[in-house]
Design a protein around this motif. Sequence first.
Motif, short mmCIF file in Angstrom:
data_model
loop_
_atom_site.label_atom_id
_atom_site.label_comp_id
_atom_site.label_asym_id
_atom_site.label_seq_id
_atom_site.Cartn_x
_atom_site.Cartn_y
_atom_site.Cartn_z
N GLY A 77 0.80 -1.22 0.00
CA GLY A 77 0.00 0.00 0.00
C GLY A 77 0.83 1.26 0.00
O GLY A 77 0.28 2.35 0.16
N ASP A 113 5.43 5.99 2.49
CA ASP A 113 4.42 5.01 2.85
C ASP A 113 3.03 5.37 2.36
O ASP A 113 2.20 4.50 2.11
CB ASP A 113 4.36 4.84 4.38
CG ASP A 113 5.70 4.38 4.95
OD1 ASP A 113 6.41 3.68 4.22
OD2 ASP A 113 6.02 4.74 6.09
N SER A 259 4.68 -5.76 8.37
CA SER A 259 4.11 -5.00 7.26
C SER A 259 2.85 -5.69 6.76
O SER A 259 2.74 -6.92 6.79
CB SER A 259 5.12 -4.85 6.11
OG SER A 259 5.43 -6.12 5.55
N TYR A 261 -1.30 -4.69 4.58
CA TYR A 261 -2.25 -3.70 4.08
C TYR A 261 -3.61 -4.36 3.90
O TYR A 261 -3.72 -5.46 3.34
CB TYR A 261 -1.76 -3.12 2.75
CG TYR A 261 -2.65 -2.04 2.18
CD1 TYR A 261 -2.75 -0.79 2.79
CD2 TYR A 261 -3.38 -2.26 1.02
CE1 TYR A 261 -3.56 0.20 2.27
CE2 TYR A 261 -4.20 -1.27 0.49
CZ TYR A 261 -4.28 -0.03 1.12
OH TYR A 261 -5.09 0.95 0.60
N ARG A 263 -7.78 -3.31 2.76
CA ARG A 263 -8.65 -2.28 2.18
C ARG A 263 -10.03 -2.87 1.90
O ARG A 263 -10.16 -3.97 1.37
CB ARG A 263 -8.05 -1.77 0.87
CG ARG A 263 -8.91 -0.68 0.19
CD ARG A 263 -8.36 -0.33 -1.18
NE ARG A 263 -8.43 -1.48 -2.08
CZ ARG A 263 -7.52 -1.74 -3.03
NH1 ARG A 263 -6.49 -0.94 -3.19
NH2 ARG A 263 -7.65 -2.81 -3.80
N ASP A 289 -9.03 1.75 4.74
CA ASP A 289 -7.80 0.97 4.60
C ASP A 289 -6.96 1.09 5.86
O ASP A 289 -7.02 2.09 6.58
CB ASP A 289 -7.01 1.36 3.36
CG ASP A 289 -6.62 2.84 3.35
OD1 ASP A 289 -7.01 3.56 4.29
OD2 ASP A 289 -5.93 3.27 2.41
N GLN A 291 -2.92 0.25 7.18
CA GLN A 291 -1.58 -0.05 6.71
C GLN A 291 -0.62 -0.11 7.89
O GLN A 291 -0.60 0.78 8.74
CB GLN A 291 -1.13 1.03 5.71
CG GLN A 291 0.25 0.83 5.13
CD GLN A 291 0.66 2.02 4.27
OE1 GLN A 291 0.26 3.14 4.54
NE2 GLN A 291 1.47 1.77 3.26
N THR A 293 3.08 0.15 8.98
CA THR A 293 4.31 0.72 8.42
C THR A 293 5.47 0.66 9.40
O THR A 293 6.43 1.42 9.27
CB THR A 293 4.07 2.18 8.00
OG1 THR A 293 3.71 2.95 9.16
CG2 THR A 293 2.97 2.29 6.98
#
Length: 358
Positions: A77, A113, A259, A261, A263, A289, A291, A293
């Motif tokens: 993402g 990011d 990590s 992602y 959505r 969404d 994420q 990071t």
Amino acid sequence: MVNNRTTIDIELKEDPKNLQEVVVNVGYSTMRKSDLTGSVSSVKADAFENSVPTTLDQALQGRVAGMSITQNSGVPGGGSSIQIRGVNSINSSNEPIYVVDGVIINGRTGDNDRNAIASINPNDIESIEVLKDASAAAIYGAQGANGVILITMKKGKVGKPVINFNTKVGLQELPRRVDVMNLREYAQHHNDYSDVLGYGRRLDFSRPEALGEGTDWQKTMFRVAPMQTYDLSLRGGMQNSNYSLSVGHLNQNGIIYGSGYKRTTVRLSVDNSIGSQLRMGATINVSQDKQNTAVSSWSVLGNALFQTPAIPVYNADGTFGGPTSEFDANNLGFSNPLAIATLNTRDRENVIARGNIY
């Protein structure tokens, strides 16, 4: 032989009607291809149906001449930098703007990011037009100086309701690892280094050939990561109206711990014709969404590459292993990357709603 003739004369004539039938979206209207003077590239949805793009920038990679797409971060993402025909900024950014069904989205990614267009579900896209030259600035002003990417989303069509369900499942893995020293090689290097500088050798490195492989930090940190997409849509219409309702969900784990992602998108589009002179409709897009990071924020990958194989992942008591001045004086302070990825949490969550009524 045709009608008992052995010689046939054929004369070809151009048909201007074929050229007149080709139309392109240029932002404020549609135009015949024969009347278009600006540079426009078109990408249809079927161009990336067989791939698994998680974001729009991935769907565009390699499909538009003169467009350069550079991924800024490997985080799922994450943002990408897009330049159309080089770097030519007059508004502190080299990024184009995006127009989704008439709604303008600024293309600035913010940081490595953040991705301004990650909330758009590629499976809802009908077509993409890229305006590359002065025609973009003429329509959208200074904000279109770096180009404009017009995105037309799917709408309903006249006919019986059609239900589509599409799912894709895949696995991601690191194709190649960086070649680094194992514990035996590192111990020999450490001894040579200590001899040159006049330091005393470590006792546990007195016989490097007797040591094992040590900790493979790349093997520890990288994983085979699953990815799933689910898309459900209902589209149809009658003579004077059509509708489209779609729901999509993406769940992508990163190939490195820490990590990922997710959505979820919902999109509703309605078009109605009232008589021959009036048309009205509405489009609503809602996305959520999330994420993770922590990988890029805490230098997890850098620690995995520079940490020595002499440091264990876990101590005997089950706690995370880590460097100490007595254990490795030349460690330069690098930490346990798995501990960083596991103990640190840095999530970015967005809820975005866009609507257009006409």
